[in-house]
Design an enzyme around this catalytic site. Structure first.
Site, PDB file in Angstrom:
ATOM      1  N   HIS A  28      -2.057  78.734  53.021  1.00 29.14           N
ATOM      2  CA  HIS A  28      -1.106  78.987  51.926  1.00 29.14           C
ATOM      3  C   HIS A  28       0.272  78.454  52.291  1.00 29.14           C
ATOM      4  O   HIS A  28       1.057  79.105  52.978  1.00 29.14           O
ATOM      5  CB  HIS A  28      -1.035  80.499  51.669  1.00 29.14           C
ATOM      6  CG  HIS A  28      -0.306  80.879  50.412  1.00 29.14           C
ATOM      7  ND1 HIS A  28      -0.865  81.673  49.440  1.00 29.14           N
ATOM      8  CD2 HIS A  28       0.938  80.589  49.963  1.00 29.14           C
ATOM      9  CE1 HIS A  28       0.003  81.863  48.455  1.00 29.14           C
ATOM     10  NE2 HIS A  28       1.115  81.204  48.764  1.00 29.14           N
ATOM     11  N   HIS A  35       3.435  75.976  50.374  1.00 28.85           N
ATOM     12  CA  HIS A  35       3.917  75.232  49.208  1.00 28.85           C
ATOM     13  C   HIS A  35       4.737  74.022  49.648  1.00 28.85           C
ATOM     14  O   HIS A  35       5.672  74.143  50.444  1.00 28.85           O
ATOM     15  CB  HIS A  35       4.791  76.123  48.331  1.00 28.85           C
ATOM     16  CG  HIS A  35       4.034  77.226  47.653  1.00 28.85           C
ATOM     17  ND1 HIS A  35       3.481  77.084  46.404  1.00 28.85           N
ATOM     18  CD2 HIS A  35       3.735  78.478  48.066  1.00 28.85           C
ATOM     19  CE1 HIS A  35       2.882  78.217  46.063  1.00 28.85           C
ATOM     20  NE2 HIS A  35       3.009  79.085  47.060  1.00 28.85           N
ATOM     21  N   ASP A  69       6.962  72.131  47.963  1.00 26.63           N
ATOM     22  CA  ASP A  69       8.378  72.078  47.592  1.00 26.63           C
ATOM     23  C   ASP A  69       9.229  73.119  48.303  1.00 26.63           C
ATOM     24  O   ASP A  69      10.456  73.000  48.322  1.00 26.63           O
ATOM     25  CB  ASP A  69       8.555  72.198  46.071  1.00 26.63           C
ATOM     26  CG  ASP A  69       7.843  73.398  45.468  1.00 26.63           C
ATOM     27  OD1 ASP A  69       7.075  74.056  46.181  1.00 26.63           O
ATOM     28  OD2 ASP A  69       8.049  73.663  44.266  1.00 26.63           O
ATOM     29  N   GLY A  89       3.562  81.408  40.163  1.00 26.92           N
ATOM     30  CA  GLY A  89       4.655  81.665  39.237  1.00 26.92           C
ATOM     31  C   GLY A  89       4.938  83.144  39.058  1.00 26.92           C
ATOM     32  O   GLY A  89       4.471  83.989  39.828  1.00 26.92           O
ATOM     33  N   HIS A 106      -2.532  83.559  43.163  1.00 26.50           N
ATOM     34  CA  HIS A 106      -1.420  84.418  43.572  1.00 26.50           C
ATOM     35  C   HIS A 106      -1.532  85.742  42.813  1.00 26.50           C
ATOM     36  O   HIS A 106      -1.571  85.745  41.578  1.00 26.50           O
ATOM     37  CB  HIS A 106      -0.075  83.779  43.192  1.00 26.50           C
ATOM     38  CG  HIS A 106       0.451  82.775  44.164  1.00 26.50           C
ATOM     39  ND1 HIS A 106      -0.103  81.530  44.317  1.00 26.50           N
ATOM     40  CD2 HIS A 106       1.510  82.826  45.025  1.00 26.50           C
ATOM     41  CE1 HIS A 106       0.592  80.849  45.225  1.00 26.50           C
ATOM     42  NE2 HIS A 106       1.567  81.606  45.673  1.00 26.50           N
ATOM     43  N   GLU A 113       1.809  90.062  44.662  1.00 24.50           N
ATOM     44  CA  GLU A 113       2.990  89.755  45.474  1.00 24.50           C
ATOM     45  C   GLU A 113       4.182  90.584  45.019  1.00 24.50           C
ATOM     46  O   GLU A 113       5.126  90.796  45.785  1.00 24.50           O
ATOM     47  CB  GLU A 113       3.323  88.260  45.361  1.00 24.50           C
ATOM     48  CG  GLU A 113       4.440  87.803  46.268  1.00 24.50           C
ATOM     49  CD  GLU A 113       4.748  86.318  46.149  1.00 24.50           C
ATOM     50  OE1 GLU A 113       5.570  85.838  46.955  1.00 24.50           O
ATOM     51  OE2 GLU A 113       4.182  85.641  45.270  1.00 24.50           O
ATOM     52  N   ASP A 125       3.760  80.335  53.614  1.00 26.95           N
ATOM     53  CA  ASP A 125       4.169  80.291  52.210  1.00 26.95           C
ATOM     54  C   ASP A 125       5.145  79.142  51.976  1.00 26.95           C
ATOM     55  O   ASP A 125       4.813  78.149  51.368  1.00 26.95           O
ATOM     56  CB  ASP A 125       4.766  81.620  51.762  1.00 26.95           C
ATOM     57  CG  ASP A 125       4.789  81.785  50.247  1.00 26.95           C
ATOM     58  OD1 ASP A 125       4.042  81.063  49.565  1.00 26.95           O
ATOM     59  OD2 ASP A 125       5.531  82.638  49.757  1.00 26.95           O
TER      60      ASP A 125
END
Length: 336
Positions: free
Chosen positions: A14, A16, A18, A171, A198, A201, A278
């Protein structure tokens, strides 16, 4: 133990794209885009990195727009992928699944398919230069139209044989609950595409419930699962893996503090989990730091526990059994 955590072979499920680009490469992308970036190195770092504690996930996500504003060309995407692979390989991550939103990274000059094509092409061109192998995961986004998200699934299937290994739903899960996105995962199931979701969270146990109902074998974060013992039992029975991100989970308030972080409860209930970063830059973290923080603040991590968690993570990768076998052999060799 930190030196051991640094040296040991690791697997990351996991991460990301960006949220994991170093400030140095972000600055380079701005230079290439001819967009003025009138910030000192320290100011830039503060803009793209979160403090130790945020009030909520929404505040945490405010670090991303500055990056996505220039992460929308073929060159920038390749630079970002190289940067992330460089970071991970330096701490002996053997395999890493990198997720991204084709829609967020698209622009007037780059369609969603061209975003995927760019990353797939970059992977093929640069992967042999690193000790790490990667798989790409395309994120459907909460708040985007059903049409857009179904197109992401279609494109993911089209590029599946080129290293795009699955999809995700990411999101704002408070504003856009998981239950609204059943059609995405029904479609993914129909076309034979692996998926993770996801959920949990932000403290919402209902989102975890629907992620399980939709057939997810992996759930991103899943911290809210600790609220419901019957749901934990269900997760244990269905052998679901939680992709936990400890440093981020503390930052965003997903868990109040290290004392309340639910790993020991999950161990008690038989819930499977593994640690991940993450967002390496936003959370100022590495896989090494994730293990170190747990070891210092929550529970001691023995060598055998790290080994077992790493092998468990391999079991849940979106790759072939032959590839998994190779990774297991490399991990076990370290411990001989």
């Amino acid at each position: 133990m930190e030196d051991f955590f640094y040296r040991v072979p690791k697997i990351e499920l996991h991460c990301h794209l960006d949220g994991s680009i170093t400030p140095k490469v972000i600055r380079k992308m701005y230079d290439l885009s001819s967009t003025p970036l009138n910030l000192t190195d320290e100011e830039l770092k503060r803009k793209v990195s979160a403090p130790k504690k945020y009030q909520n996930l929404t505040e945490y996500l405010s670090c991303f727009p500055m990056v996505t504003a220039v992460l929308n060309t073929r060159t920038a995407l390749k630079l970002a992928l190289m940067d992330l692979m460089d970071q991970a390989s330096k701490e002996n991550v053997l395999y890493q699944e990198i997720r991204f939103s084709p829609k967020y990274l698209s622009s007037d000059g780059l369609s969603m398919e061209e975003v995927i094509e760019s990353l797939v092409q970059a992977k093929s061109e640069i992967e042999d230069n690193y000790s790490i192998s990667i798989g790409l995961i395309a994120c459907c986004m909460r708040g985007h139209s059903e049409e857009t998200n179904l197109e992401v699934v279609r494109l993911a299937k089209k590029y599946q044989k080129f290293g795009l290994v699955g999809i995700d739903l990411a999101g704002n899960e408070i504003k856009y609950p998981t239950k609204e996105y059943k059609k995405i995962f029904s479609y993914a199931e129909t076309v034979g595409l692996s998926y993770t979701i996801h959920a949990g969270e932000t403290g919402n146990i209902e989102n975890v419930h629907y992620a399980i109902e939709f057939g997810a074998k992996r759930i991103g974060h899943g911290v809210a699962l600790a609220k419901d013992r019957s749901m934990m039992k269900l997760a244990e029975e269905k052998e679901i893996l939680l992709e936990m991100c400890p440093v981020c989970n503390i930052q965003t308030g997903a868990s109040e503090d290290w004392g309340n972080y639910p790993t020991t409860l999950f161990d008690e209930m038989g819930v499977k989990y593994c640690f991940n970063t993450d967002n390496r830059t936003v959370s100022n973290t590495t896989m090494t730091r994730e293990f170190t923080e747990i070891d210092k603040n929550k529970q001691k991590m023995s060598e055998s526990e790290v080994k077992n968690q790493t092998l468990l993570a391999v079991d849940y990768l979106f790759i072939t059994e032959a590839e998994k076998k190779n990774l297991r052999e490399r991990i076990r060799t370290f411990y001989i």
